[in-house]
Design an enzyme around this catalytic site. Structure first.
Site, short mmCIF file in Angstrom:
data_model
loop_
_atom_site.label_atom_id
_atom_site.label_comp_id
_atom_site.label_asym_id
_atom_site.label_seq_id
_atom_site.Cartn_x
_atom_site.Cartn_y
_atom_site.Cartn_z
N LYS A 52 2.35 -2.72 -3.82
CA LYS A 52 2.35 -1.01 -4.04
C LYS A 52 1.87 -0.93 -5.55
O LYS A 52 1.16 0.01 -5.77
CB LYS A 52 3.71 -0.64 -3.74
N GLN A 96 12.71 0.90 -1.94
CA GLN A 96 12.33 -0.15 -0.85
C GLN A 96 13.39 -0.64 0.16
O GLN A 96 14.37 -0.86 -0.53
CB GLN A 96 12.00 -1.26 -1.76
N ASP A 119 7.58 8.43 0.89
CA ASP A 119 7.64 7.87 2.21
C ASP A 119 7.68 8.79 3.42
O ASP A 119 7.56 8.27 4.38
CB ASP A 119 9.06 7.06 2.28
#
Ligand code: NAP
Length: 287
Positions: A52, A96, A119
């Site tokens: 990422k 994460q 997200d």
């Protein structure tokens, strides 16, 4: 048979985003920023976070990774999120997953301001998705739809079967396919007559987390197969999908590979979501 190349598509989309980032920087005098929080030292998570970071930097999005020890207290993590929520230079916050067991994942994800939730896991974004309102769409489902559209696959009126009902992949993908006028069926580990259902699918999305589980027998001749799985092959220890590519490819008209299919598109959609969050923040500021 055509392989839908997620890697190549993500390169093209990133190139466009790089130009957009430069353009908007000239207008708003600052770059978009994504902050990633990594708790613990799980090798898989570290590798995802590095991916990422690399992709963000490639297109000019600022990236900060905050690595925290496994033993961090939930309250400390929540306080850090509060701080990032209030930081005007941060557009996207991503925690994460997975988190250590002593931390309440739901509490953490709900603490992220919904307009920075790149997200798309915050309840406000989830509700908005199901109510067909403007929202941040979860990255993997968004990537799947982008892949299908890039290959000009007709979705409307088609029979789409999704294997897996997780909140991050199966369920939002079902909703996005419904919004594209597909007839959608979701199957899961308790489904009876699984192959009978999957073999009626014009579009089969596989997200079950079982290495090479889906073989050609599950697939209708000419179906479109999207393999979301990311697993280690127990025999070779190499990365593999949920589909047994060699047997599925003999039946499918279009298929994705692992690696090089959905994975790069997920990262690409994360960058799109960050850019979208940045533009919303900038528009609010200059309105
Ligand atoms: P998950 O939360 O573990 O959910 C798996 C789903 O598959 C569950 O709904 C489960 O049913 C169902 N399932 C398991 N075995 C099955 C079987 N034999 N037949 C039918 N359904 C079955 O997994 P996830 O987070 O959705 O991830 C799925 C896979 O996608 C994993 O390999 C993951 O690594 C990968 N993934 C990839 C990306 C990417 O960017 N490429 C992103 C996210 C996830 P029950 O609900 O009944 O348990």
């Amino acid at each position: 048979m055509t392989i839908i190349d997620g890697k190549q598509l993500s390169i093209t989309l990133k190139q466009h985003m790089k130009e957009d980032v430069l353009y908007y920087k000239r207008i708003y005098s600052r770059l978009p920023k994504l902050t990633v929080i990594l708790v613990g030292d799980d090798a898989g998570s570290q590798s995802y976070v590095r991916g990422k970071e690399k992709a963000s930097l490639e297109i000019g999005i600022l990236n900060e990774t905050i690595a925290l020890p496994e033993i961090i207290e939930e309250e400390t993590l929540l306080n850090l999120i509060n701080k990032l929520n209030n930081d005007e230079t941060v557009d996207g916050i991503l925690v994460q997953l997975p988190l250590p067991e002593h931390i309440d994942k739901t509490r953490v994800l709900e603490r992220i301001r919904f307009d920075k939730d790149v997200d798309g896991f915050h309840p406000v974004n989830v509700a908005a998705l199901w109510q067909k309102k403007s929202c941040i769409v979860p990255c993997t489902p968004k990537g799947i739809i982008t892949l299908l559209k890039s290959a000009n696959i007709q979705i409307a009126g088609k029979n789409a079967v999704i294997m897996g009902r997780s909140e991050i992949v199966g369920l939002p993908t079902a909703k996005l396919l419904l919004d594209q006028d597909a007839s959608v069926t979701i199957v899961h580990s308790k489904t009876e007559n699984l192959k009978k259902i999957t073999s009626q699918a014009d579009i089969l999305i596989v997200a079950i987390g079982r290495p090479r589980y889906v073989t050609g027998e599950f697939i209708k001749e000419g179906a479109v197969v999207i393999d979301v799985g990311v697993n280690r092959d127990p025999q070779t220890n190499k990365l593999c999908g949920d589909c047994d590519f060699e047997s599925c490819v003999t039946k499918a008209s279009y298929i994705t590979k692992v690696p090089g299919g959905v994975g790069p598109m997920t990262i690409c959609c994360l960058l799109q979501n960050t850019l979208e969050a940045y533009l919303n923040h900038m528009e609010e500021k200059y309105d």
